[in-house]
Design an enzyme around this catalytic site. Structure first.
Site, PDB file in Angstrom:
ATOM      1  N   ASP A  14      68.089 -41.139 -44.750  1.00 20.23           N
ATOM      2  CA  ASP A  14      69.545 -41.069 -44.679  1.00 20.23           C
ATOM      3  C   ASP A  14      69.930 -41.078 -43.207  1.00 20.23           C
ATOM      4  O   ASP A  14      69.678 -40.108 -42.487  1.00 20.23           O
ATOM      5  CB  ASP A  14      70.044 -39.792 -45.369  1.00 20.23           C
ATOM      6  CG  ASP A  14      71.554 -39.672 -45.382  1.00 20.23           C
ATOM      7  OD1 ASP A  14      72.247 -40.455 -44.689  1.00 20.23           O
ATOM      8  OD2 ASP A  14      72.055 -38.774 -46.083  1.00 20.23           O
ATOM      9  N   ASN A  40      67.903 -52.297 -39.239  1.00 20.49           N
ATOM     10  CA  ASN A  40      68.565 -53.296 -40.069  1.00 20.49           C
ATOM     11  C   ASN A  40      69.598 -52.690 -41.019  1.00 20.49           C
ATOM     12  O   ASN A  40      70.173 -53.398 -41.821  1.00 20.49           O
ATOM     13  CB  ASN A  40      67.514 -54.082 -40.871  1.00 20.49           C
ATOM     14  CG  ASN A  40      68.097 -55.267 -41.594  1.00 20.49           C
ATOM     15  OD1 ASN A  40      68.966 -55.951 -41.072  1.00 20.49           O
ATOM     16  ND2 ASN A  40      67.631 -55.513 -42.801  1.00 20.49           N
ATOM     17  N   VAL A  76      74.991 -64.455 -43.990  1.00 21.19           N
ATOM     18  CA  VAL A  76      73.645 -64.533 -44.536  1.00 21.19           C
ATOM     19  C   VAL A  76      73.735 -64.261 -46.025  1.00 21.19           C
ATOM     20  O   VAL A  76      74.480 -63.370 -46.463  1.00 21.19           O
ATOM     21  CB  VAL A  76      72.719 -63.482 -43.859  1.00 21.19           C
ATOM     22  CG1 VAL A  76      71.331 -63.522 -44.457  1.00 21.19           C
ATOM     23  CG2 VAL A  76      72.672 -63.714 -42.365  1.00 21.19           C
ATOM     24  N   GLY A 104      74.970 -64.710 -38.487  1.00 22.85           N
ATOM     25  CA  GLY A 104      76.307 -64.976 -39.010  1.00 22.85           C
ATOM     26  C   GLY A 104      76.281 -64.623 -40.485  1.00 22.85           C
ATOM     27  O   GLY A 104      75.620 -63.667 -40.901  1.00 22.85           O
ATOM     28  N   SER A 139      75.305 -58.563 -35.290  1.00 22.41           N
ATOM     29  CA  SER A 139      76.078 -59.534 -36.061  1.00 22.41           C
ATOM     30  C   SER A 139      76.844 -60.408 -35.092  1.00 22.41           C
ATOM     31  O   SER A 139      77.222 -59.957 -34.002  1.00 22.41           O
ATOM     32  CB  SER A 139      77.065 -58.815 -36.985  1.00 22.41           C
ATOM     33  OG  SER A 139      77.969 -59.743 -37.567  1.00 22.41           O
ATOM     34  N   PHE A 145      74.832 -57.969 -49.274  1.00 25.32           N
ATOM     35  CA  PHE A 145      75.734 -57.196 -48.415  1.00 25.32           C
ATOM     36  C   PHE A 145      77.195 -57.355 -48.829  1.00 25.32           C
ATOM     37  O   PHE A 145      77.913 -56.372 -48.996  1.00 25.32           O
ATOM     38  CB  PHE A 145      75.544 -57.614 -46.955  1.00 25.32           C
ATOM     39  CG  PHE A 145      76.422 -56.859 -45.992  1.00 25.32           C
ATOM     40  CD1 PHE A 145      76.058 -55.592 -45.571  1.00 25.32           C
ATOM     41  CD2 PHE A 145      77.601 -57.399 -45.517  1.00 25.32           C
ATOM     42  CE1 PHE A 145      76.849 -54.878 -44.693  1.00 25.32           C
ATOM     43  CE2 PHE A 145      78.396 -56.698 -44.640  1.00 25.32           C
ATOM     44  CZ  PHE A 145      78.031 -55.438 -44.222  1.00 25.32           C
ATOM     45  N   TYR A 197      84.097 -52.795 -38.647  1.00 26.92           N
ATOM     46  CA  TYR A 197      82.783 -53.440 -38.714  1.00 26.92           C
ATOM     47  C   TYR A 197      82.510 -54.199 -37.420  1.00 26.92           C
ATOM     48  O   TYR A 197      81.442 -54.042 -36.811  1.00 26.92           O
ATOM     49  CB  TYR A 197      82.688 -54.380 -39.916  1.00 26.92           C
ATOM     50  CG  TYR A 197      81.340 -55.036 -40.026  1.00 26.92           C
ATOM     51  CD1 TYR A 197      80.247 -54.327 -40.512  1.00 26.92           C
ATOM     52  CD2 TYR A 197      81.139 -56.352 -39.609  1.00 26.92           C
ATOM     53  CE1 TYR A 197      78.990 -54.908 -40.593  1.00 26.92           C
ATOM     54  CE2 TYR A 197      79.885 -56.946 -39.682  1.00 26.92           C
ATOM     55  CZ  TYR A 197      78.824 -56.218 -40.181  1.00 26.92           C
ATOM     56  OH  TYR A 197      77.583 -56.800 -40.251  1.00 26.92           O
TER      57      TYR A 197
END
Length: 177
Positions: free
Chosen positions: A42, A69, A169, A167, A123, A173, A136
């Site tokens: 966590d 990641n 993917v 970019g 990103s 997500f 984000y």
């Protein structure tokens, strides 16, 4: 990423908040050929991070490669005022603070051995923000700045730092956000 690393001969400590989510990854034939340890982690808890990495070091001796990641975008694309502070804090806590916590646990060993590699998955949003992605994109700007500064901090050592800036993917997500 895990499959590619297994193919290169790496043993793996794979982490997720829910280790059940690692089931398909662990079943991959290339990963099954390697030592692969699923660990609950966590990113919001320093104690959880410490426990997971203690287990990894016990199993493998050292951590030579760290791939940060984890990330999320609770609520998806929407204007800043339409999200709650709890949602925005959760994104920063995972995408930025969690990455920093994990790196802070692993990097002293890399420094002591004068070798290691930290890979941060950022990103393209860390360079090119978009409408509805205020927090984000901001979190990925932070990952970019952290990665660049970390690279400069350790440029004259055996510790390498890489940032990957994907970019769009094809993953789960977008549907999970």
């Amino acid at each position: 990423i895990a499959v590619a690393l297994a193919r290169e001969g790496y043993d793996l400590a794979l982490t997720d908040l829910d280790t059940g989510m690692l089931k398909d990854t662990l079943a991959d034939p290339d990963i099954a050929k390697r030592k692969a340890l699923p660990l609950a982690l966590d990113l919001r808890s320093q104690a959880s991070i410490a426990a997971a990495f203690e287990q990894a070091v016990t199993a493998f001796g050292t951590i030579d490669l760290l791939v940060n990641n984890a990330g999320h975008d609770t609520g998806g694309r929407r204007r800043f005022d339409e999200g709650t502070m709890e949602e925005w804090e959760s994104i920063i806590e995972t995408n930025v603070i969690g990455l920093i916590r994990v790196t802070r646990v692993v990097i002293p060993g890399m420094i002591a051995r004068d070798r290691g590699h930290v890979v941060n998955i950022g990103s393209i949003s860390g360079y090119k923000p978009y409408a509805g992605g205020t927090i984000y994109a901001g979190s990925k700007f932070a990952v970019h700045g952290f990665s660049e500064s970390l690279r400069l901090d350790y440029r004259n050592t055996g510790v390498r730092v890489t940032e990957i800036l994907p970019g769009m993917v094809r993953t789960g997500f977008a549907t999970a956000r």
